[in-house]
Design a protein around this motif. Sequence first.
Motif, PDB file in Angstrom:
ATOM      1  N   ASP A   4       7.916   5.490 -15.579  1.00  0.00           N
ATOM      2  CA  ASP A   4       8.210   6.011 -14.244  1.00  0.00           C
ATOM      3  C   ASP A   4       7.553   5.196 -13.140  1.00  0.00           C
ATOM      4  OD1 ASP A   4       9.677   8.072 -15.384  1.00  0.00           O
ATOM      5  OD2 ASP A   4       7.913   9.378 -15.532  1.00  0.00           O
ATOM      6  N   ALA A   5       6.758   4.187 -13.483  1.00  0.00           N
ATOM      7  CA  ALA A   5       6.046   3.389 -12.480  1.00  0.00           C
ATOM      8  C   ALA A   5       7.036   2.542 -11.686  1.00  0.00           C
ATOM      9  CB  ALA A   5       5.018   2.496 -13.155  1.00  0.00           C
ATOM     10  N   ASP A   6       6.733   2.371 -10.430  1.00  0.00           N
ATOM     11  CA  ASP A   6       7.570   1.570  -9.538  1.00  0.00           C
ATOM     12  C   ASP A   6       7.355   0.091  -9.857  1.00  0.00           C
ATOM     13  OD1 ASP A   6       8.988   0.389  -7.510  1.00  0.00           O
ATOM     14  OD2 ASP A   6       7.911   1.394  -5.880  1.00  0.00           O
ATOM     15  N   PRO A   7       8.409  -0.610 -10.310  1.00  0.00           N
ATOM     16  CA  PRO A   7       8.232  -2.020 -10.679  1.00  0.00           C
ATOM     17  C   PRO A   7       8.105  -2.958  -9.479  1.00  0.00           C
ATOM     18  CG  PRO A   7      10.520  -1.377 -10.949  1.00  0.00           C
ATOM     19  CD  PRO A   7       9.764  -0.139 -10.562  1.00  0.00           C
ATOM     20  N   SER A   8       8.336  -2.449  -8.280  1.00  0.00           N
ATOM     21  CA  SER A   8       8.292  -3.319  -7.097  1.00  0.00           C
ATOM     22  C   SER A   8       6.906  -3.413  -6.479  1.00  0.00           C
ATOM     23  CB  SER A   8       9.305  -2.834  -6.058  1.00  0.00           C
ATOM     24  OG  SER A   8       8.918  -1.564  -5.565  1.00  0.00           O
ATOM     25  N   VAL A   9       5.903  -2.732  -7.041  1.00  0.00           N
ATOM     26  CA  VAL A   9       4.545  -2.783  -6.506  1.00  0.00           C
ATOM     27  C   VAL A   9       3.537  -2.930  -7.640  1.00  0.00           C
ATOM     28  CG1 VAL A   9       5.077  -1.362  -4.472  1.00  0.00           C
ATOM     29  CG2 VAL A   9       4.183  -0.277  -6.527  1.00  0.00           C
ATOM     30  N   ASP A  10       2.391  -3.500  -7.310  1.00  0.00           N
ATOM     31  CA  ASP A  10       1.224  -3.493  -8.184  1.00  0.00           C
ATOM     32  C   ASP A  10       0.227  -2.526  -7.574  1.00  0.00           C
ATOM     33  OD1 ASP A  10       2.175  -5.353  -9.990  1.00  0.00           O
ATOM     34  OD2 ASP A  10       1.136  -7.052  -9.068  1.00  0.00           O
ATOM     35  N   LEU A  11      -0.368  -1.684  -8.408  1.00  0.00           N
ATOM     36  CA  LEU A  11      -1.346  -0.718  -7.931  1.00  0.00           C
ATOM     37  C   LEU A  11      -2.757  -1.196  -8.260  1.00  0.00           C
ATOM     38  CD1 LEU A  11       0.301   2.634  -9.093  1.00  0.00           C
ATOM     39  CD2 LEU A  11       0.309   1.633  -6.806  1.00  0.00           C
ATOM     40  N   PHE A  12      -3.648  -1.054  -7.275  1.00  0.00           N
ATOM     41  CA  PHE A  12      -5.053  -1.411  -7.460  1.00  0.00           C
ATOM     42  C   PHE A  12      -5.916  -0.269  -6.952  1.00  0.00           C
ATOM     43  CE2 PHE A  12      -2.842  -5.410  -7.228  1.00  0.00           C
ATOM     44  CZ  PHE A  12      -3.427  -6.144  -8.243  1.00  0.00           C
ATOM     45  N   GLU A  13      -6.877   0.132  -7.774  1.00  0.00           N
ATOM     46  CA  GLU A  13      -7.836   1.146  -7.373  1.00  0.00           C
ATOM     47  C   GLU A  13      -9.090   0.436  -6.885  1.00  0.00           C
ATOM     48  OE1 GLU A  13      -8.183   4.950  -9.561  1.00  0.00           O
ATOM     49  OE2 GLU A  13     -10.229   4.215  -9.899  1.00  0.00           O
ATOM     50  N   VAL A  14      -9.490   0.754  -5.650  1.00  0.00           N
ATOM     51  CA  VAL A  14     -10.613   0.085  -5.005  1.00  0.00           C
ATOM     52  C   VAL A  14     -11.707   1.118  -4.782  1.00  0.00           C
ATOM     53  CG1 VAL A  14     -11.288  -1.290  -3.008  1.00  0.00           C
ATOM     54  CG2 VAL A  14      -8.963  -1.447  -3.872  1.00  0.00           C
ATOM     55  N   ARG A  15     -12.897   0.841  -5.374  1.00  0.00           N
ATOM     56  CA  ARG A  15     -14.025   1.764  -5.256  1.00  0.00           C
ATOM     57  C   ARG A  15     -15.299   0.981  -4.973  1.00  0.00           C
ATOM     58  NH1 ARG A  15     -15.281   3.383 -10.095  1.00  0.00           N
ATOM     59  NH2 ARG A  15     -13.806   2.093 -11.197  1.00  0.00           N
ATOM     60  N   ALA A  16     -16.302   1.684  -4.442  1.00  0.00           N
ATOM     61  CA  ALA A  16     -17.638   1.129  -4.242  1.00  0.00           C
ATOM     62  C   ALA A  16     -18.631   2.091  -4.886  1.00  0.00           C
ATOM     63  CB  ALA A  16     -17.949   0.956  -2.758  1.00  0.00           C
ATOM     64  N   GLU A  17     -19.731   1.563  -5.392  1.00  0.00           N
ATOM     65  CA  GLU A  17     -20.711   2.382  -6.118  1.00  0.00           C
ATOM     66  C   GLU A  17     -21.351   3.468  -5.254  1.00  0.00           C
ATOM     67  OE1 GLU A  17     -23.609  -0.157  -7.865  1.00  0.00           O
ATOM     68  OE2 GLU A  17     -22.223  -0.930  -9.356  1.00  0.00           O
ATOM     69  N   ASP A  18     -21.549   3.203  -3.984  1.00  0.00           N
ATOM     70  CA  ASP A  18     -22.346   4.088  -3.140  1.00  0.00           C
ATOM     71  C   ASP A  18     -21.570   5.230  -2.499  1.00  0.00           C
ATOM     72  OD1 ASP A  18     -24.572   2.384  -3.573  1.00  0.00           O
ATOM     73  OD2 ASP A  18     -23.731   1.014  -2.093  1.00  0.00           O
ATOM     74  N   VAL A  19     -20.252   5.211  -2.612  1.00  0.00           N
ATOM     75  CA  VAL A  19     -19.444   6.244  -1.957  1.00  0.00           C
ATOM     76  C   VAL A  19     -18.504   6.888  -2.970  1.00  0.00           C
ATOM     77  CG1 VAL A  19     -19.529   5.214   0.350  1.00  0.00           C
ATOM     78  CG2 VAL A  19     -17.743   4.540  -1.212  1.00  0.00           C
ATOM     79  N   ASP A  20     -18.080   8.096  -2.672  1.00  0.00           N
ATOM     80  CA  ASP A  20     -17.189   8.826  -3.572  1.00  0.00           C
ATOM     81  C   ASP A  20     -15.716   8.520  -3.321  1.00  0.00           C
ATOM     82  OD1 ASP A  20     -19.351  10.074  -4.779  1.00  0.00           O
ATOM     83  OD2 ASP A  20     -19.336  11.732  -3.348  1.00  0.00           O
ATOM     84  N   THR A  21     -15.397   7.983  -2.142  1.00  0.00           N
ATOM     85  CA  THR A  21     -14.014   7.750  -1.770  1.00  0.00           C
ATOM     86  C   THR A  21     -13.450   6.521  -2.484  1.00  0.00           C
ATOM     87  OG1 THR A  21     -14.475   8.661   0.411  1.00  0.00           O
ATOM     88  CG2 THR A  21     -12.454   7.398   0.174  1.00  0.00           C
ATOM     89  N   ALA A  22     -12.307   6.708  -3.105  1.00  0.00           N
ATOM     90  CA  ALA A  22     -11.574   5.603  -3.717  1.00  0.00           C
ATOM     91  C   ALA A  22     -10.269   5.431  -2.951  1.00  0.00           C
ATOM     92  CB  ALA A  22     -11.292   5.893  -5.183  1.00  0.00           C
ATOM     93  N   PHE A  23      -9.732   4.227  -2.986  1.00  0.00           N
ATOM     94  CA  PHE A  23      -8.447   3.951  -2.341  1.00  0.00           C
ATOM     95  C   PHE A  23      -7.494   3.388  -3.382  1.00  0.00           C
ATOM     96  CE2 PHE A  23     -11.416   3.798   1.177  1.00  0.00           C
ATOM     97  CZ  PHE A  23     -10.738   4.466   2.178  1.00  0.00           C
ATOM     98  N   CYS A  24      -6.251   3.814  -3.301  1.00  0.00           N
ATOM     99  CA  CYS A  24      -5.204   3.293  -4.173  1.00  0.00           C
ATOM    100  C   CYS A  24      -4.301   2.405  -3.322  1.00  0.00           C
ATOM    101  CB  CYS A  24      -4.407   4.436  -4.793  1.00  0.00           C
ATOM    102  SG  CYS A  24      -3.138   3.864  -5.945  1.00  0.00           S
ATOM    103  N   LEU A  25      -4.301   1.110  -3.611  1.00  0.00           N
ATOM    104  CA  LEU A  25      -3.518   0.149  -2.856  1.00  0.00           C
ATOM    105  C   LEU A  25      -2.239  -0.182  -3.610  1.00  0.00           C
ATOM    106  CD1 LEU A  25      -6.369  -0.162  -1.586  1.00  0.00           C
ATOM    107  CD2 LEU A  25      -5.860  -2.559  -1.307  1.00  0.00           C
ATOM    108  N   SER A  26      -1.103  -0.072  -2.927  1.00  0.00           N
ATOM    109  CA  SER A  26       0.193  -0.467  -3.482  1.00  0.00           C
ATOM    110  C   SER A  26       0.561  -1.794  -2.848  1.00  0.00           C
ATOM    111  CB  SER A  26       1.262   0.572  -3.158  1.00  0.00           C
ATOM    112  OG  SER A  26       0.906   1.831  -3.677  1.00  0.00           O
ATOM    113  N   VAL A  27       0.561  -2.841  -3.652  1.00  0.00           N
ATOM    114  CA  VAL A  27       0.776  -4.201  -3.148  1.00  0.00           C
ATOM    115  C   VAL A  27       2.143  -4.682  -3.605  1.00  0.00           C
ATOM    116  CG1 VAL A  27      -0.129  -6.554  -3.107  1.00  0.00           C
ATOM    117  CG2 VAL A  27      -1.707  -4.625  -3.352  1.00  0.00           C
TER     118      VAL A  27
END
Length: 166
Positions: free
Chosen positions: A118-141
């Motif tokens: 079911d994944a969209d073949p037109s994008v690559d997904l990257f999960e971006v996190r930092a050790e000191d914070v709880d917030t993560a970002f999901c980037l669709s490239v």
Amino acid sequence: MSKGQDDDEPIFIRSDWGTSRYVYNPRNPVGMGLIIGFLLFAAVAMYSLRASSSWSEGEWRDAVHAAVRDLEATPQTLGSWTGGYQSMIRDAVEESGEGPTSGGGLHIEEADDPYDKDADPSVDLFEVRAEDVDTAFCLSVSPPEPDSVLTRVEVSLSISFEVGRC
């Protein structure tokens, strides 16, 4: 006017620990002031060192926004030596001018599951996190990263992101 007993104490005295070093004399008011001043200086230095080596929530958010803006602003060059989208994202976050000067424990992981039909073949997904914070970002490239690049290729990236894990 009588002199107090502390006035006769020297500011520095020889160490009692068997060395010939001189140390601050806590029985002298100036020596005690120097001891307290040194301890306060050390505490402030340790706090500022910790603050300059870790992300805050605001710095982290601003760094990711700046990285996305910078990656979309100009065409990016891919080649066998560049390391692909993952290293481009890391470099853009580090070069954003936000956050700690040492990188602060960045984690950029490709979140694409090759077995997810079911994944969209037109994008690559990257999960971006930092050790000191709880917030993560999901980037669709998009476009997706080419499988193998032996020559230099310029790509114009389009990136959308959401707060949260991929």
